[in-house]
Design an enzyme around this catalytic site. Structure first.
Site, PDB file in Angstrom:
ATOM      1  N   ILE A  76       5.935   3.674  -3.408  1.00  0.00           N
ATOM      2  CA  ILE A  76       5.945   2.782  -4.575  1.00  0.00           C
ATOM      3  C   ILE A  76       5.055   3.368  -5.672  1.00  0.00           C
ATOM      4  O   ILE A  76       5.428   3.436  -6.851  1.00  0.00           O
ATOM      5  CB  ILE A  76       5.461   1.350  -4.161  1.00  0.00           C
ATOM      6  CG1 ILE A  76       6.526   0.649  -3.299  1.00  0.00           C
ATOM      7  CG2 ILE A  76       5.069   0.507  -5.366  1.00  0.00           C
ATOM      8  CD1 ILE A  76       7.777   0.218  -4.038  1.00  0.00           C
TER       9      ILE A  76
ATOM     10  N   TYR B 138       0.832  -1.216   0.000  1.00  0.00           N
ATOM     11  CA  TYR B 138       0.000   0.000   0.000  1.00  0.00           C
ATOM     12  C   TYR B 138       0.867   1.267   0.000  1.00  0.00           C
ATOM     13  O   TYR B 138       0.379   2.356   0.297  1.00  0.00           O
ATOM     14  CB  TYR B 138      -0.929  -0.008   1.237  1.00  0.00           C
ATOM     15  CG  TYR B 138      -1.826  -1.211   1.220  1.00  0.00           C
ATOM     16  CD1 TYR B 138      -2.997  -1.206   0.465  1.00  0.00           C
ATOM     17  CD2 TYR B 138      -1.473  -2.386   1.886  1.00  0.00           C
ATOM     18  CE1 TYR B 138      -3.799  -2.331   0.392  1.00  0.00           C
ATOM     19  CE2 TYR B 138      -2.260  -3.521   1.814  1.00  0.00           C
ATOM     20  CZ  TYR B 138      -3.427  -3.481   1.068  1.00  0.00           C
ATOM     21  OH  TYR B 138      -4.214  -4.602   0.979  1.00  0.00           O
ATOM     22  N   SER B 139       2.122   1.124  -0.325  1.00  0.00           N
ATOM     23  CA  SER B 139       3.070   2.229  -0.161  1.00  0.00           C
ATOM     24  C   SER B 139       2.817   3.403  -1.120  1.00  0.00           C
ATOM     25  O   SER B 139       2.784   3.237  -2.346  1.00  0.00           O
ATOM     26  CB  SER B 139       4.482   1.666  -0.396  1.00  0.00           C
ATOM     27  OG  SER B 139       5.379   2.703  -0.691  1.00  0.00           O
ATOM     28  N   ASN B 140       2.697   4.616  -0.552  1.00  0.00           N
ATOM     29  CA  ASN B 140       2.584   5.822  -1.380  1.00  0.00           C
ATOM     30  C   ASN B 140       3.863   6.022  -2.185  1.00  0.00           C
ATOM     31  O   ASN B 140       3.838   6.556  -3.290  1.00  0.00           O
ATOM     32  CB  ASN B 140       2.411   7.072  -0.495  1.00  0.00           C
ATOM     33  CG  ASN B 140       1.043   7.125   0.147  1.00  0.00           C
ATOM     34  OD1 ASN B 140       0.067   6.642  -0.413  1.00  0.00           O
ATOM     35  ND2 ASN B 140       0.965   7.718   1.340  1.00  0.00           N
TER      36      ASN B 140
END
Ligand SMILES: Cc1ncc(COP(=O)(O)O)c(C=O)c1O
Length: 318
Positions: free
Chosen positions: A85, A81-83
């Protein structure tokens, strides 16, 4: 897809694709006026729908430096869920870098989350690793065989914070000074890996107090991180000497609502009421915790008649 080798310069591409400087918007609320405070929001969330907020600020000089050195591949890390990435995949698409995301969790695939679907659609190659492998990578990246297989790439750590990130964040501070015509008395921002707050501290003078709201539980180790980052980069990109010695900052440690990405009913209620009455939105993981803490504590932490800037670091998806 734009190609950085085309005639147009990277700086020109940036101006075409991104909204910079980001707007500085007044936050109208009678409770602040009653104490003579003027509160503004730096709308970094408007920089770009897919490369928003502090993600662009932190990536900018890492990408420029890679480009200068002829490096065309960016390798970075994150969860499903990384912003970071999400934004790195988008930046690769717009600025013509190949991107590789090393993703925590070998049980996942490109359809496991909206972030991974989006990243994959942007052309990011996803490399899924076990949680143990991921931890090893974070702790000893240089000796890791996965990293060694990307020998010609620029490696950017989880969250996107490197010493070069401080200069990009510093440009946001410069924009505030220009838009405001003077240094604000306070700047507030959320704190995750501490790259953003370090960039702000390094680029403000002692007249401005910087207040961070830590969104993680037990984040006190970040004090060392800030110290290291400030020592690692003492020159800004325009040659100004950054000021690691002036330490006019404070971090609120107890406003994490149970930990990273955790939410209390009070936080959920605050964010939904805030979004209902303002003409822009906050989210509960970063900006929501910062706004919540500011509304809760402004009488204790802000002197009357002050000028305050809250940094909206983005995090909202299109
Ligand atoms: C939207 C958003 N705001 C704030 C932060 C926290 O910034 P930093 O990690 O630089 O402390 C992050 C994470 O990087 C983020 O994704």
């Amino acid at each position: 897809m734009t190609d950085i080798s085309a005639n147009i310069t990277f700086a020109e591409q940036i101006n075409q694709i991104l909204t910079l400087p980001s707007p500085l918007q007044k936050l109208n609320d009678d409770k602040f006026l009653a104490h003579g405070m003027e509160v503004f929001v730096k709308r970094d969330d408007l920089i770009h729908p897919e490369i928003s907020g502090n993600k662009w600020r932190k990536l900018k000089y890492n990408l420029l430096d890679a480009q200068k050195q002829g490096i065309r591949q960016i390798v970075t890390f994150g969860g499903a869920y990384s912003n970071h990435i999400y934004a790195t995949a988008a930046a690769g698409k717009y600025f013509g870098f190949e991107t590789v995301g090393i993703i925590r969790g070998d049980e996942l695939n490109e359809n496991s989350s909206e972030t991974l679907r989006f990243a994959s659609k942007c052309g990011m190659k996803l490399h899924f690793v076990t949680r143990t492998e991921y931890r090893n990578l974070r702790e000893q990246p240089d000796s890791n065989s996965i990293i060694q297989s990307y020998r010609n790439a620029r490696i950017i750590p989880e969250g996107g914070t490197t010493p070069l990130s401080l200069s990009g964040v510093g440009e946001m501070v410069d924009e505030i000074l220009q838009q405001f015509g003077q240094a604000p008395d306070y700047i507030l921002c959320p704190v995750g890996t501490a790259g953003t707050i370090s960039g702000i501290i390094a680029n403000t003078n002692s007249q401005t107090k910087v207040i961070g709201v830590c969104v993680l539980k037990n984040g006190q180790y970040l004090l060392n991180e800030i110290d290291t980052l400030l020592k690692s980069n003492t020159m800004s990109n325009d040659g100004r000497v950054l000021n690691p010695a002036i330490v006019n900052y404070e971090i609120l440690w107890n406003e994490n609502h149970g930990g990273y990405a955790k939410k209390t009913p009070e936080l959920i209620d605050f964010v939904s009421k805030f979004n209902a009455v303002h003409d822009f939105e906050i989210e509960p993981i970063y900006s929501g915790k910062m706004f919540f803490a500011f509304y809760k504590h402004f009488l204790e932490i802000i002197k009357p008649n002050s000028k305050v800037v809250l940094i909206h670091t983005g995090g909202l998806r299109p």
